[in-house]
Design an enzyme around this catalytic site. Structure first.
Site, mmCIF file in Angstrom:
data_model
loop_
_atom_site.group_PDB
_atom_site.id
_atom_site.type_symbol
_atom_site.label_atom_id
_atom_site.label_comp_id
_atom_site.label_asym_id
_atom_site.label_seq_id
_atom_site.Cartn_x
_atom_site.Cartn_y
_atom_site.Cartn_z
ATOM 1 N N ILE A 135 35.345 46.240 36.209
ATOM 2 C CA ILE A 135 35.938 47.235 37.088
ATOM 3 C C ILE A 135 36.758 46.471 38.126
ATOM 4 C CG2 ILE A 135 34.283 49.095 36.754
ATOM 5 C CD1 ILE A 135 32.783 48.233 39.199
ATOM 6 N N ASP A 136 37.721 47.143 38.728
ATOM 7 C CA ASP A 136 38.617 46.484 39.673
ATOM 8 C C ASP A 136 37.862 45.921 40.875
ATOM 9 O OD1 ASP A 136 40.716 47.250 38.058
ATOM 10 O OD2 ASP A 136 41.221 49.015 39.254
ATOM 11 N N LYS A 137 38.489 44.960 41.525
ATOM 12 C CA LYS A 137 37.914 44.323 42.722
ATOM 13 C C LYS A 137 37.451 45.361 43.745
ATOM 14 C CE LYS A 137 39.332 41.607 46.741
ATOM 15 N NZ LYS A 137 40.472 40.979 47.442
ATOM 16 N N ARG A 235 43.221 55.007 37.961
ATOM 17 C CA ARG A 235 44.254 54.948 39.001
ATOM 18 C C ARG A 235 45.616 55.373 38.445
ATOM 19 N NH1 ARG A 235 43.459 48.941 41.088
ATOM 20 N NH2 ARG A 235 44.935 49.564 42.732
#
Length: 301
Positions: A135-137, A235
């Site tokens: 998953i993204d930062k 997103r």
């Protein structure tokens, strides 16, 4: 750079599968990565993964030098939600990168896992032990971790076959008037900004389902379920339908809610245990900044 020459003995299957026979010391995942990187050649031209080998093909592989990043265990006090001899489930905080890369050599989830877990799978490259998905930062929430290669293969297969369960909660700009929806739009790397993803006709299939949980006038709280797992999928998809994530100026408006990045949380994770075949489901509460923001919006509503 280490250069390998393989002479194919007979007509056969796709090159990624064929090369596993000739290179028993390398996994098929590693061979597929070389193909993506364009370092597998025939007559000086890089090959694609769907190429079917022919007898007497002279395949040249230019194996890149290994990364020089120093991967060290670090006590990052990770929240391990569940752990046994095969798998672990971790609740990743916002602001933490999943694995080391250029510019992120320490403080990553992998550094913390090396400190807290006694084993991690080795199927991915040396910088991603145990990592099955990311998953993204600035996205918080649940990730499954493989502690051995057999578990890794099983969990990765479940992701590929869409039998695992991944639900997210997101706060988005705008008022979504309908209760549910499905976004099916292919995603690929942006031609304008290589660090971003975009909807592209030649992109990879991407499917996101969403359900409205709560409305706040200018914002909507939604639950999202992933059918595929493309980079930045939620997103990009929410931007595509006109409801970009709050706290995400990369894909949404510069004027947005203040937080620790996008308001996106991997709330629920489910999978079949690789060894016992039991159905496992885990849930993680929203981060404090997320809950505080929702309370403030409710007061204004």
């Amino acid at each position: 750079m280490n250069e390998l020459l393989i002479v194919i003995k007979e007509n056969g299957p796709r090159i990624d599968k064929a090369l596993t026979t000739y290179l028993p010391d390398y996994t098929r995942s590693q061979i597929q990565q070389w193909l993506k990187e364009g370092v597998v050649f025939l007559h000086g031209q890089p090959l694609k993964a769907n190429y079917k080998v022919k007898a007497q093909d002279e395949i040249v592989i230019c194996i890149p030098e290994p990364e020089t990043l120093d991967l060290k265990p670090e006590n990052l006090d990770l929240e391990i939600v569940y752990e046994d001899e095969d798998v672990a489930v971790v609740n990743k905080p916002q602001g933490m990168v999943v694995h080391p890369s250029a510019g992120h050599s320490h403080g990553t989830l992998v550094n913390g896992l090396l400190y807290q877990l006694n084993n991690l799978s080795t199927i991915n490259d040396v910088l991603r032990p145990g990592i099955v998905h990311r998953i993204d930062k600035d996205t918080s929430g649940l990730l499954m971790v493989a502690k051995n290669d057999a578990a890794h293969e099983s969990l990765a297969s479940q992701l590929k076959n869409k039998t695992s369960l991944r639900k997210y909660v997101a706060l988005v700009h705008g008022n979504i008037t309908h209760e549910k929806g499905t976004i099916e739009a292919p995603i690929g790397r942006s031609k304008v900004n290589r660090k971003m993803q975009a909807i592209r006709e030649d992109g990879k299939l991407a499917v996101t389902h969403f359900t409205v949980l709560e409305r706040f006038g200018d914002f909507t709280l939604v639950e999202l379920q992933l059918e595929t797992g493309r980079t930045h999928q939620i997103r990009v998809h929410m931007q595509y339908i006109g409801f970009p994530l709050a706290g995400d100026p990369t894909y949404g408006p510069k004027k947005t809610l203040t937080g620790n990045g996008q308001f996106l949380h991997a709330k629920l994770l489910g999978f079949t245990h690789p060894r016992t075949k039991d159905k496992m489901v885990f849930e993680a509460p929203l981060p404090e900044i997320f809950e505080k923001t929702l309370k403030n919006l409710r007061k204004k509503d």
